[in-house]
Design a protein around this motif. Structure first.
Motif, mmCIF file in Angstrom:
data_model
loop_
_atom_site.group_PDB
_atom_site.id
_atom_site.type_symbol
_atom_site.label_atom_id
_atom_site.label_comp_id
_atom_site.label_asym_id
_atom_site.label_seq_id
_atom_site.Cartn_x
_atom_site.Cartn_y
_atom_site.Cartn_z
ATOM 1 N N VAL A 112 0.846 -1.196 0.000
ATOM 2 C CA VAL A 112 0.000 0.000 0.000
ATOM 3 C C VAL A 112 0.879 1.244 0.000
ATOM 4 C CG1 VAL A 112 -1.945 -1.084 1.175
ATOM 5 C CG2 VAL A 112 -0.159 0.036 2.515
ATOM 6 N N ASP A 113 0.311 2.305 -0.593
ATOM 7 C CA ASP A 113 1.015 3.583 -0.609
ATOM 8 C C ASP A 113 0.452 4.437 0.523
ATOM 9 O OD1 ASP A 113 2.112 6.046 -1.064
ATOM 10 O OD2 ASP A 113 1.308 6.295 -3.079
ATOM 11 N N LEU A 114 1.249 4.603 1.565
ATOM 12 C CA LEU A 114 0.764 5.327 2.744
ATOM 13 C C LEU A 114 0.399 6.774 2.431
ATOM 14 C CD1 LEU A 114 3.071 4.078 5.632
ATOM 15 C CD2 LEU A 114 0.721 3.433 5.122
ATOM 16 N N LYS A 115 0.983 7.297 1.374
ATOM 17 C CA LYS A 115 0.719 8.701 1.054
ATOM 18 C C LYS A 115 -0.697 8.911 0.526
ATOM 19 C CE LYS A 115 5.069 10.440 1.388
ATOM 20 N NZ LYS A 115 5.802 11.673 1.455
ATOM 21 N N THR A 116 -1.346 7.798 0.141
ATOM 22 C CA THR A 116 -2.705 7.980 -0.398
ATOM 23 C C THR A 116 -3.734 8.066 0.716
ATOM 24 O OG1 THR A 116 -3.043 5.604 -0.594
ATOM 25 C CG2 THR A 116 -2.105 6.728 -2.508
ATOM 26 N N TYR A 117 -3.281 7.886 1.947
ATOM 27 C CA TYR A 117 -4.231 7.963 3.064
ATOM 28 C C TYR A 117 -3.986 9.215 3.885
ATOM 29 C CZ TYR A 117 -4.226 3.024 1.870
ATOM 30 O OH TYR A 117 -4.258 1.841 1.193
#
Lengths: 290, 580
Positions: free
Chosen positions: A186-191
């Protein structure tokens, strides 16, 4: 005490020529010392002496010869009376100006150059006192190496919002779930917060959850996965943990979101029975925060 | 007419005079007594038990040892202070070998030994371990050159060791089980500070050591001890007065929090708490029960932030000493000002000195503390902005300041409201604080501030100056004033040869002078050395180029270290040092 100070102040500001020196009664003595032996000082130095003890009117920086270049801006708040643009004046005092005079100190000059460069950048900041990034002068600020090394290990909070953060535009971390045959990323920056993260994880791992549950004999509710995983997570069947920069496994949710994304290296959804468990209070705080 | 000291001395046996001298509060007083006549010199030197050597090169080790044959405790300091900030080359000196050898030879009764900023080898530690039958206290602060193998020798041989205090040393870890070298019969430890140890610690061995040393009062652990292990250790030593927790983080256990909380609840005597906390906020309330009694709290290596940080510190109503990161912010300091009325010492360190300035720690925090804490006398404060008004307020609020070190991180930063130099502010400090002993200035400063300092700072013993002043006058003000000045360290200031030469005699009344990146020339240094034979004038040149003998007089001198000495030029100068 203060009357004396004021007098000094006033005494200086009325002085128009540098030769009058620092105070009413001591001008001569100081003049002797300051000007010194002719010819033994560089021409640069004599120039500076001329500006030295003169208290310029408010709004000017005394000792303007230092060339605090990053303060030059349109509002004219800081003004330089000597050689404002010259190579020698700009930069930290002990750096470029003196480095050239002393004919050495390569490292220092480099530091001076760096400071010039970022000082120029700083001048676009509309008279801001400090530029965005500091050049590193040897031994300044005076912090012991032991302290610097110790703090380098600890993650530091970045108070600025997401857009100001440095670093790449995405932050992919592996996510594993106990019992699942393969991992996800998962891309943490998308949350933006923990809630976003957990609902995304629910969706991702719902298939496996149902599978596990099915094998224990509890009936499936077909199509329904999100709330099941959420139930499981909240019901302590599974614990969401992460590995931080130091290699420690931490409970997700303790720290502010930004700090978490700064330090998270990978995620792991642990089975409750495997996880040694949580202190009740910590668990509660985690729930409340989410 | 008072009787001549020689006659008075003869009136009483020596033991009586020794008893009298034991009441003299300081070495300085004893020195004065010793200088008055031969009889008192003889009596005083034979009775002095504590010897302090502020500069290891000021006197030859054998001479110091011979002068005070009955010494039981000694402290020796080595490198100049600016060595802490990488301004002194690594091989400059400060080796402890000659000192240890002389002490082993002449002081077999030695009980206490402290070294600060010295290079201490494992050989030194071995000699220390074997030479002093009654050895009790070993303190090494900001030292380097030794390893855990050396510590093993100390552990194995110093049967009566009470104190092992390792403060911020650089230690090589090549013997990770050194703690096991304390024999099972060893129980005398009262103070163990291993916070700076780089490697792992054998916790079971430490546990057993802590269990059998029932008088242990101080225990400072290193980063390698996680929370679960800390809890175990805490239970073994509920009598601790001073605790350094190490990392204060670790893997999660079911009841770790409650165990931690109950461990701390049992700590009735705890007065001092420290640690390199990476504490998750959830664990902090576990220490709340000890907060009320704490007099010293060191969170200067902790990444704990607000609001948890404020919550913690506000509970420490008895706090006398607080070391903290700028995470405390102005709000936090305001809370401290209203909660910690007994505060005497505050140090605020920068969390991110090279990055952008997001932290809301400004001059306001320091003003609040100065207003709210009537007993505050010692300040070290890193910040990004300052005003003259704030400094004046601080000066008026706290005339009882004895130590004031302000570091405005960006050099030459003016008063951000008026854009004036900070001369007025620092002048107010020295005029108001009559007992000021230590001062570090920063920000934009002209020669005027040095005029004030020279004129008013009568008790000032140590002054640190960087990126300040306009001309030689600045240095002249300092050296011709500052009656009590002992140590002066200057970097990156436009101070040249003239004030140095004009005030050469002053340098002999001081311990040392450091000047780097100023405007000194070789010629002046030569003149100074010729004029003042009892000073060592060291030129430090890291480029280790051509011999200084052959250089012209106008050759600039980048780093100068001058100190008074009765030992003459030292024999261990490395290639980067030339004694003029």
């Amino acid at each position: 005490m203060s009357p004396h100070l004021e007098h000094d102040y006033i005494g200086l500001s009325e002085v128009s020529s540098a030769a009058a020196g620092a105070g009413a009664g001591e001008g001569l003595k100081e003049t002797e010392l300051r000007l010194g032996l002719p010819g033994s000082e560089s021409p640069e130095r004599n120039e500076k002496v001329g500006v030295t003890l003169e208290l310029l009117p408010k709004g000017f920086v005394s000792g303007a010869k230092r060339g605090f270049a990053d303060a030059i801006d349109g509002s004219g708040k800081w003004v330089f009376s000597t050689g404002a643009g010259s190579e020698k004046e700009v930069g930290k005092k002990g750096g470029v100006a003196y480095g050239e005079h002393l004919g050495g100190g390569g490292g220092k000059e480099a530091a001076g150059q760096e400071k010039k460069a970022q000082a120029a950048k700083g001048s676009e900041n509309d008279g801001a006192v400090a530029p965005a990034a500091k050049a590193q002068v040897v031994g300044w600020p005076p912090i012991r190496s032991y302290r610097k090394n110790t703090m380098a290990v600890n993650p530091l909070k970045n108070k600025e919002d997401g857009e100001a953060k440095q670093g790449p535009g995405c932050l992919y971390v592996k996510v594993s779930m106990d019992g699942a045959p393969y991992l996800r990323k998962v891309d943490l920056k998308t949350y933006k917060n923990y809630k976003d993260l957990s609902s995304s994880l629910e969706k991702m791992f719902s298939g496996f959850t149902i599978g596990q549950y099915g094998s224990h004999g509890i009936p499936n509710r077909d199509g329904l996965s999100e709330s099941r995983l959420m139930d499981l997570l909240n019901g302590s069947e599974y614990v969401l943990t992460y590995e931080d920069k130091d290699g420690d496994w931490m409970l997700v949710g303790d720290v502010p979101w930004e700090m978490f994304t700064d330090s998270c290296r990978r995620l792991r959804i642990m089975k409750g029975s495997d996880a040694i468990g949580l202190a009740p209070r910590a668990m509660e705080k985690c729930k409340n925060r989410n | 007419m008072p009787p001549h000291p020689e006659w008075t001395a003869a009136m009483f046996p020596d033991e009586v005079w020794e008893h009298v001298f034991s009441f003299l509060p300081s070495d300085a007083d004893r020195n004065v007594a010793a200088a008055s006549c031969h009889a008192w010199l003889r009596i005083e030197r034979r009775s002095r038990r504590r010897v302090f050597v502020g500069n290891c090169y000021a006197v030859a080790p054998a001479v110091a040892v011979a002068r005070f044959p009955e010494a039981r405790a000694v402290e020796v300091k080595g490198k100049p202070h600016f060595a802490d900030f990488d301004l002194v080359p690594g091989d400059w000196g400060g080796g402890a070998d000659e000192w240890v050898a002389a002490m082993a030879e002449g002081w077999p009764q030695l009980e206490e030994l402290r070294f600060k900023r010295m290079v201490v080898s494992d050989d030194c530690l071995e000699v220390i371990a074997r030479s002093f039958r009654n050895f009790r206290v070993l303190g090494l602060a900001f030292c380097e050159g030794f390893s855990t193998a050396g510590l093993a020798a100390v552990a194995a041989n110093c049967r009566n060791l009470r104190v092992l205090d390792l403060q911020e040393n650089v230690i090589e870890d090549n013997c990770s089980h050194w703690l096991s070298h304390f024999p099972e019969s060893f129980t005398s430890l009262v103070h163990l500070n291993i916070a700076c140890l780089p490697g792992e610690v054998n916790v079971p061995v430490l546990e057993r050591l802590v269990s059998r040393c029932t008088n242990l009062k101080t225990l400072k652990l290193n980063h390698a001890v996680p929370l679960e292990k800390l809890v175990i250790l805490l239970r073994k030593a509920p009598q601790l007065v001073d605790l350094g927790t190490g990392r204060f983080s670790g893997e999660h256990h079911l009841d770790l929090y409650s165990k931690l909380e109950s461990a701390f609840t049992g700590y009735k005597s705890l007065k001092s708490l420290s640690g390199t906390w990476e504490a998750v906020p959830a664990y902090l309330p576990a220490v709340y029960s000890v907060c009320e009694g704490l007099t010293s709290l060191n969170l200067s290596y902790a990444t704990t932030q607000n609001p948890e940080l404020i919550k913690l510190v506000s509970r420490c109503k008895s706090l006398q000493r607080l070391w903290v990161m700028d995470f405390i912010e102005d709000d936090g300091l305001a809370a401290v000002a209203s909660s910690c009325k007994l505060l005497q010492e505050l140090r605020v360190f920068p969390s991110d000195p090279y990055g952008p300035q997001p932290v809301s720690l400004t001059e306001r925090g320091l003003v609040a503390i100065s207003a709210g804490c009537p007993m505050l006398h010692s300040v070290l404060y890193f910040c990004n902005q300052m005003t003259n008004a704030a400094l004046i307020a601080i000066a008026l609020n706290r005339p009882n300041l004895t130590r004031f070190r302000l570091c405005i991180i960006e050099p030459q930063t003016p008063d951000y409201l008026t854009l004036q130099p900070l001369d007025a502010g620092f002048s107010a400090i020295v005029e108001s604080c009559k007992d000021l002993r230590r001062l570090s200035v920063s920000g934009l400063l002209t020669d005027r501030v040095f005029k004030s300092i020279g004129a008013y700072a009568d008790r000032l013993e140590m002054l640190s100056v960087a990126f300040a002043g306009d001309s030689d006058a600045g240095l002249h003000y300092i050296l011709s004033g500052c009656k009590s000045l002992r140590k002066l360290e200057i970097r990156d200031c436009p101070f040249g040869d003239k004030p140095l030469l004009a005030n050469a005699a002053k340098l002999e009344t001081m311990r040392s002078l450091w000047m780097s990146s100023c405007s000194l020339t070789l010629g002046a240094c030569k003149l100074l050395a010729r004029k003042m034979p009892r000073l060592n004038v060291e030129i430090i040149d890291e480029r280790r180029g051509a011999s200084w003998d052959s250089r012209p007089d106008d050759c600039p001198v980048e780093k100068l270290y001058v100190y008074r000495t009765v030992a003459g030029p030292r024999s261990d100068t490395p290639s980067c040092v030339w004694t003029v």
